[in-house]
Design an enzyme around this catalytic site. Structure first.
Site, PDB file in Angstrom:
ATOM      1  N   ARG A 225      -9.768 118.117  26.366  1.00 17.97           N
ATOM      2  CA  ARG A 225     -10.440 119.312  26.869  1.00 17.97           C
ATOM      3  C   ARG A 225      -9.616 119.860  28.034  1.00 17.97           C
ATOM      4  NH1 ARG A 225     -12.842 119.717  22.761  1.00 17.97           N
ATOM      5  NH2 ARG A 225     -15.088 119.664  22.428  1.00 17.97           N
ATOM      6  N   HIS A 273      -6.281 125.694  20.494  1.00 19.51           N
ATOM      7  CA  HIS A 273      -7.356 124.744  20.148  1.00 19.51           C
ATOM      8  C   HIS A 273      -7.426 124.531  18.631  1.00 19.51           C
ATOM      9  CE1 HIS A 273     -11.360 122.977  21.749  1.00 19.51           C
ATOM     10  NE2 HIS A 273     -11.015 122.365  20.621  1.00 19.51           N
TER      11      HIS A 273
HETATM   12  P1  NAP Z   1     -14.465 108.929  21.251  1.00 14.35           P
HETATM   13  O1  NAP Z   1     -14.339 108.179  19.982  1.00 14.35           O
HETATM   14  O2  NAP Z   1     -15.784 108.976  21.929  1.00 14.35           O
HETATM   15  O3  NAP Z   1     -13.378 108.365  22.255  1.00 14.35           O
HETATM   16  C1  NAP Z   1     -13.352 108.711  23.591  1.00 14.35           C
HETATM   17  C2  NAP Z   1     -12.398 107.776  24.307  1.00 14.35           C
HETATM   18  O4  NAP Z   1     -12.295 108.208  25.667  1.00 14.35           O
HETATM   19  C3  NAP Z   1     -12.911 106.325  24.324  1.00 14.35           C
HETATM   20  O5  NAP Z   1     -11.833 105.445  24.089  1.00 14.35           O
HETATM   21  C4  NAP Z   1     -13.434 106.177  25.746  1.00 14.35           C
HETATM   22  O6  NAP Z   1     -13.362 104.872  26.288  1.00 14.35           O
HETATM   23  C5  NAP Z   1     -12.471 107.070  26.502  1.00 14.35           C
HETATM   24  N1  NAP Z   1     -13.038 107.462  27.792  1.00 14.35           N
HETATM   25  C6  NAP Z   1     -14.167 108.173  28.021  1.00 14.35           C
HETATM   26  N2  NAP Z   1     -14.384 108.291  29.349  1.00 14.35           N
HETATM   27  C7  NAP Z   1     -13.365 107.631  29.956  1.00 14.35           C
HETATM   28  C8  NAP Z   1     -13.030 107.374  31.309  1.00 14.35           C
HETATM   29  N3  NAP Z   1     -13.791 107.822  32.317  1.00 14.35           N
HETATM   30  N4  NAP Z   1     -11.932 106.651  31.567  1.00 14.35           N
HETATM   31  C9  NAP Z   1     -11.159 106.162  30.570  1.00 14.35           C
HETATM   32  N5  NAP Z   1     -11.428 106.371  29.255  1.00 14.35           N
HETATM   33  C10 NAP Z   1     -12.524 107.094  28.960  1.00 14.35           C
HETATM   34  O7  NAP Z   1     -14.027 110.462  21.046  1.00 14.35           O
HETATM   35  P2  NAP Z   1     -13.029 111.079  19.958  1.00 14.35           P
HETATM   36  O8  NAP Z   1     -13.752 111.354  18.691  1.00 14.35           O
HETATM   37  O9  NAP Z   1     -11.800 110.261  19.912  1.00 14.35           O
HETATM   38  O10 NAP Z   1     -12.738 112.494  20.652  1.00 14.35           O
HETATM   39  C11 NAP Z   1     -12.154 112.563  21.937  1.00 14.35           C
HETATM   40  C12 NAP Z   1     -12.209 113.972  22.450  1.00 14.35           C
HETATM   41  O11 NAP Z   1     -11.279 114.799  21.742  1.00 14.35           O
HETATM   42  C13 NAP Z   1     -13.527 114.720  22.249  1.00 14.35           C
HETATM   43  O12 NAP Z   1     -14.476 114.354  23.228  1.00 14.35           O
HETATM   44  C14 NAP Z   1     -13.107 116.169  22.370  1.00 14.35           C
HETATM   45  O13 NAP Z   1     -13.190 116.584  23.725  1.00 14.35           O
HETATM   46  C15 NAP Z   1     -11.656 116.158  21.940  1.00 14.35           C
HETATM   47  N6  NAP Z   1     -11.403 116.896  20.694  1.00 14.35           N
HETATM   48  C16 NAP Z   1     -10.500 117.896  20.711  1.00 14.35           C
HETATM   49  C17 NAP Z   1     -10.230 118.585  19.554  1.00 14.35           C
HETATM   50  C18 NAP Z   1      -9.184 119.657  19.519  1.00 14.35           C
HETATM   51  O14 NAP Z   1      -9.041 120.372  18.533  1.00 14.35           O
HETATM   52  N7  NAP Z   1      -8.378 119.802  20.542  1.00 14.35           N
HETATM   53  C19 NAP Z   1     -10.890 118.237  18.362  1.00 14.35           C
HETATM   54  C20 NAP Z   1     -11.813 117.208  18.392  1.00 14.35           C
HETATM   55  C21 NAP Z   1     -12.070 116.538  19.557  1.00 14.35           C
HETATM   56  P3  NAP Z   1     -14.156 103.648  25.601  1.00 14.35           P
HETATM   57  O15 NAP Z   1     -13.336 103.306  24.380  1.00 14.35           O
HETATM   58  O16 NAP Z   1     -14.090 102.578  26.631  1.00 14.35           O
HETATM   59  O17 NAP Z   1     -15.529 104.145  25.290  1.00 14.35           O
HETATM   60  C1  GLV Z   2     -13.381 120.253  18.978  1.00 16.09           C
HETATM   61  O1  GLV Z   2     -12.785 120.470  19.976  1.00 16.09           O
HETATM   62  C2  GLV Z   2     -14.384 119.243  18.861  1.00 16.09           C
HETATM   63  O2  GLV Z   2     -14.806 118.693  19.886  1.00 16.09           O
HETATM   64  O3  GLV Z   2     -14.800 118.955  17.720  1.00 16.09           O
END
Ligand code: NAP
Ligand code: GLV
Length: 310
Positions: A225, A273
Site C-alpha cells: 500500500r 496499482h
Molecule cells: P497476508 O497473507 O495477510 O500477509 C501479510 C503479511 O504482512 C504477513 O506475513 C504479516 O505477518 C505481515 N505483517 C503484517 N503486519 C506486520 C508488521 N507490523 N510487521 C511485520 N510484518 C507484518 O496478506 P497478503 O494476502 O499477502 O497481502 C498483503 C498486502 O498486499 C495486502 O494487505 C494489500 O495491501 C496488498 N495487495 C496489493 C495488491 C496490488 O495490486 N498492489 C494486490 C493485493 C494485495 P505475519 O505473517 O506474522 O502475520
Molecule cells: C488490491 O490492492 C487488494 O488489496 O486486493
C-alpha cells in the site's frame, strides 16, 4: 438468503460481480447498492463501500471484502464491530505478484535498463556479471502473496529473506521477525519488496531510517500500500544517491495526481496499482465457497483480525 453487493468503484465491474455471484449462489437474493438495498441482509460483498452502506443496512453473518487488503474497509467508521470481515486470499493474485516481483528483480539484476539505454545510444556496452551472492532480495511480509514471491524467486538462487510480525519459516528464505530484526533484514536486502498490509504498525515504515539501513544502491519495490512509504524520504534517498531505484505500484493518493513528483523522477518506475488485480471469476468462486461453508456452520480462513488490522 439475502446478500448485498456493494462494489461501487466501476459500474461495469459491479455488473460482472453481480452476474458471477448470481450464477454461483442461485439460492441467494442478491441486492445491489444503492438501488435495492434492504434494511437487513445475511452477507455483504463489498469493495470500498460508501460509509452510508452500513448505516442503512444491517449485516447479520459476515462481510466479504472483494480484495486482499482491508485497510479501506476497516477505516470506515460505520463498519459493524461484531460482524466478521473475510478477505480474499490469493484468488488468482499470488501468481500475478510473483510475475511482477520476478520482473522487477530480473530487470535490476540483469541491468535491463542499461541495455535499453545503450541500444538507443547505439553503444555496445557489456557490463560485468553481478555477484548474485551479494544481491539479497528481502520481502517485507511473509503472507499469502509474499510466499508466492519467494516460491517464484527461489529457482534463481538469490539470497532470499522475509520479514514479518511473527516468525514464519518459508522454505528457501531466511526468516526475520518483528521490529528488532528490521535493521538486519534491511541491511542484507539489495532489493526490498514491500508486501505488507497498511496498518497502524506499518504506515510510514519505509522512512528515512529504513532507507538508510538498506545497502547503497538498493532498489525499493512497493506492492503493498502507498502509505507504507514516506514519499519525501524516498525522493530524498534517491536524490542523494543512496537508493538506486524505486518501483512503485501503490500510492497514498490513487490515481497518482498528475502534478506528483514521482511521475517524472528518473529513479522511479510507476505502474497504476496493477501488480495483482482482483479477478472476478476466481474471487467470486472463493467468496461463494466460503459463504456456503459459513451457511453449513463450518469455519473459514481469511477472517480479519481487527486488533492487528489485517
Ligand atoms: P497476508 O497473507 O495477510 O500477509 C501479510 C503479511 O504482512 C504477513 O506475513 C504479516 O505477518 C505481515 N505483517 C503484517 N503486519 C506486520 C508488521 N507490523 N510487521 C511485520 N510484518 C507484518 O496478506 P497478503 O494476502 O499477502 O497481502 C498483503 C498486502 O498486499 C495486502 O494487505 C494489500 O495491501 C496488498 N495487495 C496489493 C495488491 C496490488 O495490486 N498492489 C494486490 C493485493 C494485495 P505475519 O505473517 O506474522 O502475520
Ligand atoms: C488490491 O490492492 C487488494 O488489496 O486486493
Amino acid at each position: 438468503m439475502n446478500v448485498l453487493l456493494a462494489a461501487t468503484e466501476r459500474s461495469d465491474r459491479a455488473d460482472r460481480w453481480h452476474r458471477a455471484f448470481a450464477a454461483l449462489l442461485p439460492d441467494a437474493r442478491i441486492h445491489r447498492w444503492p438501488g435495492d438495498a434492504p434494511s437487513e441482509v445475511d452477507y455483504a460483498l463489498v469493495w470500498k463501500p460508501p460509509t452510508e452502506v452500513f448505516r442503512r443496512v444491517r449485516v447479520r453473518r459476515a462481510i466479504f471484502n472483494l480484495g486482499a487488503g482491508v485497510d479501506a474497509l476497516l477505516a470506515i467508521e460505520t463498519l459493524p464491530a461484531d460482524v466478521p470481515v473475510v478477505r480474499l486470499e490469493d484468488a488468482g493474485m499470488a501468481v500475478q505478484m510473483a510475475e511482477y516481483a520476478v520482473l522487477a528483480v530480473l530487470r535490476e539484476f540483469r541491468d535491463a535498463d542499461h541495455y535499453v539505454r545503450a541500444q538507443r545510444a547505439g553503444h555496445w556496452s557489456p557490463l560485468d556479471r553481478r555477484d548474485k551472492s551479494a544481491f539479497g532480495v528481502g520481502i517485507l511480509g511473509a503472507g499469502v502473496l509474499a510466499q508466492a514471491v519467494v516460491r517464484a524467486l527461489s529457482p534463481f538462487g538469490f539470497p532470499l529473506a522475509t520479514w514479518s510480525r511473527s516468525a514464519r519459516a518459508i522454505p528457501g528464505a531466511e526468516a526475520f521477525a518483528g521490529p528488532p530484526a528490521l535493521r538486519a533484514f534491511l541491511a542484507r536486502s539489495r532489493m526490498a519488496i514491500a508486501l505488507l498490509p497498511s496498518t497502524e504498525a506499518t504506515r510510514g515504515l519505509l522512512d528515512a531510517a529504513a532507507f538508510a539501513a538498506l545497502p547503497a544502491g538498493a532498489h525499493v519495490v512497493n506492492l503493498g500500500r502507498g502509505d507504507l512509504v514516506v514519499e519525501a524520504d524516498l525522493v530524498a534517498a534517491l536524490d542523494r544517491g543512496h537508493l538506486g531505484h524505486a518501483t512503485l505500484d501503490v500510492f497514498r493518493d490513487e490515481p497518482l495526481p498528475p502534478s506528483h513528483p514521482f511521475w517524472h523522477h528518473s529513479g522511479i518506475t510507476i505502474t497504476p496499482h496493477v501488480s495483482a488485480v482482483t479477478l472476478v471469476a476466481e474471487a467470486a468462486a472463493q467468496v461463494a465457497a466460503k459463504l456456503r461453508a459459513l451457511e453449513r456452520g463450518m469455519p473459514v480462513t481469511g477472517v480479519v483480525d481487527r486488533s492487528k488490522g489485517y
